[in-house]
Design a protein around this motif. Structure first.
Motif, mmCIF file in Angstrom:
data_model
loop_
_atom_site.group_PDB
_atom_site.id
_atom_site.type_symbol
_atom_site.label_atom_id
_atom_site.label_comp_id
_atom_site.label_asym_id
_atom_site.label_seq_id
_atom_site.Cartn_x
_atom_site.Cartn_y
_atom_site.Cartn_z
ATOM 1 N N LEU A 6 -0.565 4.899 -8.901
ATOM 2 C CA LEU A 6 -0.490 5.773 -7.722
ATOM 3 C C LEU A 6 -1.114 7.145 -7.958
ATOM 4 C CD1 LEU A 6 3.078 4.939 -6.354
ATOM 5 C CD2 LEU A 6 0.887 3.817 -5.940
ATOM 6 N N LYS A 7 -1.513 7.402 -9.186
ATOM 7 C CA LYS A 7 -2.151 8.677 -9.512
ATOM 8 C C LYS A 7 -3.445 8.863 -8.723
ATOM 9 C CE LYS A 7 -3.974 11.129 -13.568
ATOM 10 N NZ LYS A 7 -5.415 10.918 -13.378
ATOM 11 N N ALA A 8 -4.168 7.781 -8.500
ATOM 12 C CA ALA A 8 -5.441 7.873 -7.767
ATOM 13 C C ALA A 8 -5.239 8.390 -6.351
ATOM 14 C CB ALA A 8 -6.111 6.500 -7.742
ATOM 15 N N ASP A 9 -4.087 8.076 -5.738
ATOM 16 C CA ASP A 9 -3.779 8.544 -4.380
ATOM 17 C C ASP A 9 -2.901 9.792 -4.386
ATOM 18 O OD1 ASP A 9 -5.166 6.549 -2.882
ATOM 19 O OD2 ASP A 9 -3.626 5.106 -3.476
ATOM 20 N N ASN A 10 -2.658 10.335 -5.586
ATOM 21 C CA ASN A 10 -1.881 11.578 -5.720
ATOM 22 C C ASN A 10 -0.472 11.446 -5.151
ATOM 23 O OD1 ASN A 10 -2.031 14.121 -6.907
ATOM 24 N ND2 ASN A 10 -2.358 15.136 -4.952
ATOM 25 N N VAL A 11 0.127 10.258 -5.277
ATOM 26 C CA VAL A 11 1.481 10.030 -4.781
ATOM 27 C C VAL A 11 2.486 10.429 -5.871
ATOM 28 C CG1 VAL A 11 3.139 8.316 -3.960
ATOM 29 C CG2 VAL A 11 0.726 8.136 -3.314
ATOM 30 N N PRO A 12 3.413 11.360 -5.602
ATOM 31 C CA PRO A 12 4.399 11.763 -6.607
ATOM 32 C C PRO A 12 5.319 10.610 -6.996
ATOM 33 C CG PRO A 12 4.306 13.348 -4.800
ATOM 34 C CD PRO A 12 3.537 12.137 -4.359
ATOM 35 N N ASP B 252 0.854 -1.187 0.000
ATOM 36 C CA ASP B 252 0.000 0.000 0.000
ATOM 37 C C ASP B 252 0.896 1.245 0.000
ATOM 38 O OD1 ASP B 252 -1.877 1.954 0.283
ATOM 39 O OD2 ASP B 252 -2.450 1.437 2.339
ATOM 40 N N PHE B 253 0.849 1.995 -1.099
ATOM 41 C CA PHE B 253 1.705 3.172 -1.223
ATOM 42 C C PHE B 253 0.930 4.477 -1.008
ATOM 43 C CE2 PHE B 253 3.896 -0.089 -3.707
ATOM 44 C CZ PHE B 253 5.203 0.064 -3.287
ATOM 45 N N SER B 254 -0.311 4.378 -0.563
ATOM 46 C CA SER B 254 -1.165 5.562 -0.485
ATOM 47 C C SER B 254 -0.637 6.627 0.473
ATOM 48 C CB SER B 254 -2.584 5.161 -0.080
ATOM 49 O OG SER B 254 -2.577 4.523 1.183
ATOM 50 N N ASP B 255 0.146 6.216 1.496
ATOM 51 C CA ASP B 255 0.649 7.198 2.461
ATOM 52 C C ASP B 255 2.117 7.558 2.233
ATOM 53 O OD1 ASP B 255 1.631 4.734 3.185
ATOM 54 O OD2 ASP B 255 1.434 5.069 5.345
ATOM 55 N N TYR B 256 2.667 7.178 1.073
ATOM 56 C CA TYR B 256 4.060 7.522 0.773
ATOM 57 C C TYR B 256 4.156 8.977 0.307
ATOM 58 C CZ TYR B 256 6.159 2.867 1.196
ATOM 59 O OH TYR B 256 6.661 1.696 1.672
#
Length: 634
Positions: free
Chosen positions: A378-384, A355-359
Motif C-alpha cells: 500500500l506504500k505505492a498508494d500512500n495509504v497509512p 483495492d485499497f487505494s482509496d482507503y
C-alpha cells in the motif's frame, strides 16, 4: 502598448532561456506532480516560479520550469555512411561470415547489397558486391535524462540520493518498483549527470535527511551544528536553502538528539473540519475458518483458552466502541473487516482481491510478515498502515508505529530522574545481561554506584542472579535515593525488592525504578513492597481506574458485565485517535505533526517522522505503584 507588452514578453522569454528555464504547456490529464517528475524538479520549484498555478491549474496553462540538476550534455556518437561497393568473386569454401570479417561489414549488410543471397546460398564463382562505408563522428543530445546505476555494497537509498544530488523521494519517484531495502547489484534509475559531478560518499562523514518544515534553528537543536557549519559542509545550501528530503553531510558521529519536550495534550474536538466518511480497513487474525458456529459451548471454550483470539476480539470490541463515539461527534466510518487468519498467504489473497487505494487507513495485521506485506504493497498508494499491537520489522514511509521504541522509554525514565527537584542519589543494581546498558546509565549519573550480580557458585561462567545483603551495606543514607533495578530475572527482582523494602526505614527514602519493565516484576514480587518503594517505570499505557466514574468503563460494563481489558482500551484509543485526526486534516500525515499530542483512556499519541521512514509514537507515561494502584507519576 500591445507592442511594448510583446517586447517585454519576448525579453522575459529570452532571459529565461539564458538562465536555463524552459516553458511547458499543460496537457489534459497532467498534474503538477507528473510535470515535476518529468523534468526532475520538485513541486515547490514549479510553484516558486508559477505562484498562480496553486489556484489556477488547467490545460494550456504555460508554466516556467526551472533548470533541473540533471545534465543533458551532448555526447559523441559514431555513424556510418554508404560510399560505394567493391566487387568480389567468391572462392572455394568462402562463407558470408568469413567475408563479413574480411571486409568489416555485417552479413546482413552483404545480403542487402545482394538480394539473391536471401534465398540462395553462396557458391564458388558468384560475383557479389561488398558495401563500403565511411565513419562520421557526430554529436547527439540525449532525450533521456535518466541513466542506469548499479547499487554498490553498503549503499542505501540516502547514499545514492546524496551521490546524485536528489532527495530520497526523488529517487523513489524514479524507481516506483524499487524495494524498500535495496541490495548490492540492484539496478536503479538515477539522474544522467557527468561522473565528475557525482558527490563522493565519505566513510568519515555522517549524513542526515532534512525533514518537512525543518529549518536551521531546528537542526541546531538536533545536530548541534550552526547554519554556517552546515553550509561549509554542504555549499549548495547557500543557493538552495533547506529542502525537505535533501541529504546533508554532517561530521561523523553526529546523531540527531530529539529533546523530549513537554507537549500539552491537544483537544481535537475543537478542530474537526473534515466530515467526509472515513474509509478504514481492519485486518485481524480472527481465524473464522476454525470456528464452528453451531457448537456454541465449544466456541466459548476455544475463545477462553485461545489467548490470541481473545486479544483480537477484545481489540475489535474497542474499535466498534470508538466508531460509536466518533459518530456522536459527526464522524462517519465505512469499516471493512478482513480475517488474515494469521497467515501471509491469506493476507496476500486479501490484497490481490481488494483495492485499497482509496482507503484512509488500514489497521493491522498483527502477524509481522503479513504487516510488512500490507505496508509495502500500500506504500505505492500512500495509504497509512497502523501497527497497533506490535512493532513492525520495517517502518516504511506509510507506517504508523503506535508503540514507542525501547530507547525512548529508557530516555524518558532517565530524564524523569534527572529532573527531580531534590539532590537525588542513584544506585544501579544489574545482572550481567544488562551490564552494558547499566554502565551507560552510570555515565548519565556520574556519582551513582553500580552493583552487579554475583556469579553462579558452581559455574563461574554463568550469572547467579543474586546479590549479598552486604552489597547494600552503607549504600543508603538519609534522604531520597533512586534505585534502578535492571533485570529480566524474577527471582533476582523479588529478592532485591525485599531487601530494599527492609532498608527503607525512618528518613531513608528509597524509590525503585527500571528503564524497561519486563516480566521480572510481574511474578513472585510482592506488590506491597513495590507500593512501599513507589516503583516507577516508563510505560506505553496507564491503567485506567475501573472503580471511578468513566463513560467508557460504564458502557462496557453495561454491555458485558465486567471491566474492559487493556486490549479493549487499546482498540478504542487507537481507532478514536485515528478518526479524530482524519477529521482535522485532509489526511493522516498532515494530522500527525509532532506538536500534536492526544490522550484517551489508557494511551496517548505524539508521532514523529523518522528519517527515511514512517511515523513512531513518542508519547510515553511514567507510572508508579501507589497504594497498590498504578497511577501516573507527577
Amino acid at each position: 502598448m500591445k507592442n511594448i507588452l510583446t517586447i517585454i514578453l519576448i525579453a522575459f522569454t529570452i532571459g529565461l532561456s539564458a538562465q536555463g528555464y524552459i516553458e511547458h504547456t499543460v496537457k489534459p490529464g497532467e498534474t503538477i506532480e507528473s510535470i515535476a517528475k518529468g523534468y526532475l524538479v520538485t513541486v515547490d520549484d514549479i510553484f516558486a516560479l508559477n505562484p498562480d498555478a496553486k489556484r489556477k491549474f488547467q490545460p494550456n496553462t504555460v508554466l516556467i520550469i526551472p533548470n533541473s540538476k540533471v545534465k543533458n550534455d551532448a555526447i559523441v556518437e559514431d555513424s556510418r555512411e554508404l560510399v560505394g561497393y567493391k566487387n568480389h568473386r567468391v572462392k572455394r569454401k568462402e562463407t558470408l561470415y568469413g567475408l563479413s570479417q574480411e571486409y568489416g561489414v555485417s552479413e546482413e549488410e552483404i545480403k542487402k547489397a545482394n538480394r539473391s543471397l536471401y534465398s540462395e546460398n553462396l557458391k564458388k564463382g558468384d560475383r557479389i558486391r561488398i558495401p563500403r562505408f565511411r565513419t562520421i563522428v557526430s554529436q547527439q543530445t540525449l532525450t533521456n535524462t535518466v541513466k542506469k546505476y548499479t547499487v554498490q555494497p553498503k549503499e542505501g537509498k540516502w547514499r545514492i540520493a546524496y551521490k546524485f544530488g536528489i532527495t530520497v523521494a526523488d529517487l523513489e519517484a524514479l524507481n516506483p518498483f524499487m524495494n524498500e531495502t535495496i541490495q548490492p547489484g540492484d539496478e536503479l534509475n538515477v539522474p544522467n549527470i557527468n561522473d565528475k559531478e557525482e558527490k563522493q560518499v565519505e566513510a568519515t562523514s555522517g549524513y542526515y535527511e532534512v525533514l518537512p518544515k525543518e529549518g536551521f534553528f531546528r537542526l541546531k537543536v538536533k545536530l548541534n551544528l550552526t547554519k554556517a557549519e552546515l553550509e561549509a559542509l554542504n555549499p549548495e545550501l547557500k543557493e538552495t536553502g533547506l529542502k525537505a528530503g535533501m541529504i546533508l553531510k554532517v561530521p561523523a558521529g553526529v546523531a540527531p538528539t530529539e529533546e523530549l519536550e513537554t507537549v500539552e495534550s491537544t483537544n481535537l474536538k475543537s478542530n474537526l473540519t473534515n466530515f467526509k466518511t472515513k474509509k478504514i480497513a481492519l485486518m485481524m487474525p480472527y481465524r473464522l475458518d476454525r470456528i464452528d458456529v453451531d457448537a456454541v459451548d465449544e466456541t466459548k471454550e476455544m475463545i477462553k483458552d485461545n489467548r490470541l483470539l481473545s486479544t483480537v476480539l477484545d481489540f475489535h470490541v474497542g474499535v466498534k466502541m470508538a466508531l460509536d463515539s466518533a459518530k456522536q461527534l459527526g464522524i462517519s466510518t465505512d469499516l471493512k473487516v478482513f480475517d488474515t487468519r494469521y497467515h501471509i498467504s491469506k493476507t496476500a489473497e486479501i490484497l490481490a482481491e481488494n483495492d485499497f487505494s482509496d482507503y484512509d487507513a488500514v489497521i493491522g495485521p498483527m502477524e509481522e510478515n503479513s504487516f510488512n506485506r500490507v505496508a509495502m504493497t500500500l506504500k505505492a498508494d500512500n495509504v497509512p498502515v497502523i501497527a497497533a499491537m506490535s512493532k513492525p520489522k520495517q517502518v516504511y514511509t506509510n507506517v504508523f508505529q503506535t508503540l514507542p521504541d525501547e530507547k525512548l522509554l529508557s530516555k524518558v525514565m532517565t530524564d524523569f530522574v534527572k529532573a527531580d527537584s531534590l539532590k537525588t542519589k542513584v544506585v544501579i543494581i544489574s545482572d550481567h545481561a544488562h551490564k552494558t546498558s547499566s554502565e551507560a546509565l552510570q555515565k548519565v549519573f556520574p556519582n551513582s554506584k553500580l552493583i552487579l550480580t554475583q556469579k553462579d557458585k558452581k559455574d563461574k561462567s554463568k550469572d547467579g542472579y543474586f546479590i549479598y545483603h552486604a552489597n547494600l551495606k552503607n549504600v543508603f543514607s538519609e534522604g531520597r535515593t533512586f534505585v534502578f533495578l535492571e533485570t529480566d530475572n524474577s527471582s533476582l527482582a523479588s529478592s532485591v525488592v525485599s531487601m530494599l523494602n527492609a532498608l527503607a526505614v525512618n528518613k531513608t527514602e528509597i524509590i525503585l525504578a527500571t528503564l524497561n519493565k519486563g516480566k521480572a516484576f510481574d511474578k513472585d514480587v510482592d506488590n506491597n513492597n513495590l507500593s512501599n518503594l513507589k516503583f516507577h517505570y516508563p510505560s506505553v499505557h496507564k491503567d485506567f481506574d475501573g472503580t471511578t466514574s468513566n463513560g467508557f468503563v460504564e458502557t462496557y460494563r453495561k454491555e458485558y458485565g465486567i471491566a474492559p481489558s487493556k486490549y479493549v482500551a487499546r482498540g478504542f484509543d487507537i481507532t478514536l485517535d485515528l478518526l479524530m485526526r482524519l477529521a482535522t486534516a485532509d489526511n493522516l500525515y498532515d494530522a500527525s505533526i509532532n506538536t500534536i499530542q492526544t490522550e484517551y483512556i489508557e494511551n496517548k499519541f505524539r508521532y514523529n517522522k523518522i528519517p527515511f521512514g514512517g511515523y513512531i509514537n513518542e508519547a510515553v507515561y511514567i507510572v508508579k505503584y501507589d497504594d497498590l494502584k498504578i497511577v501516573k507519576a507527577d
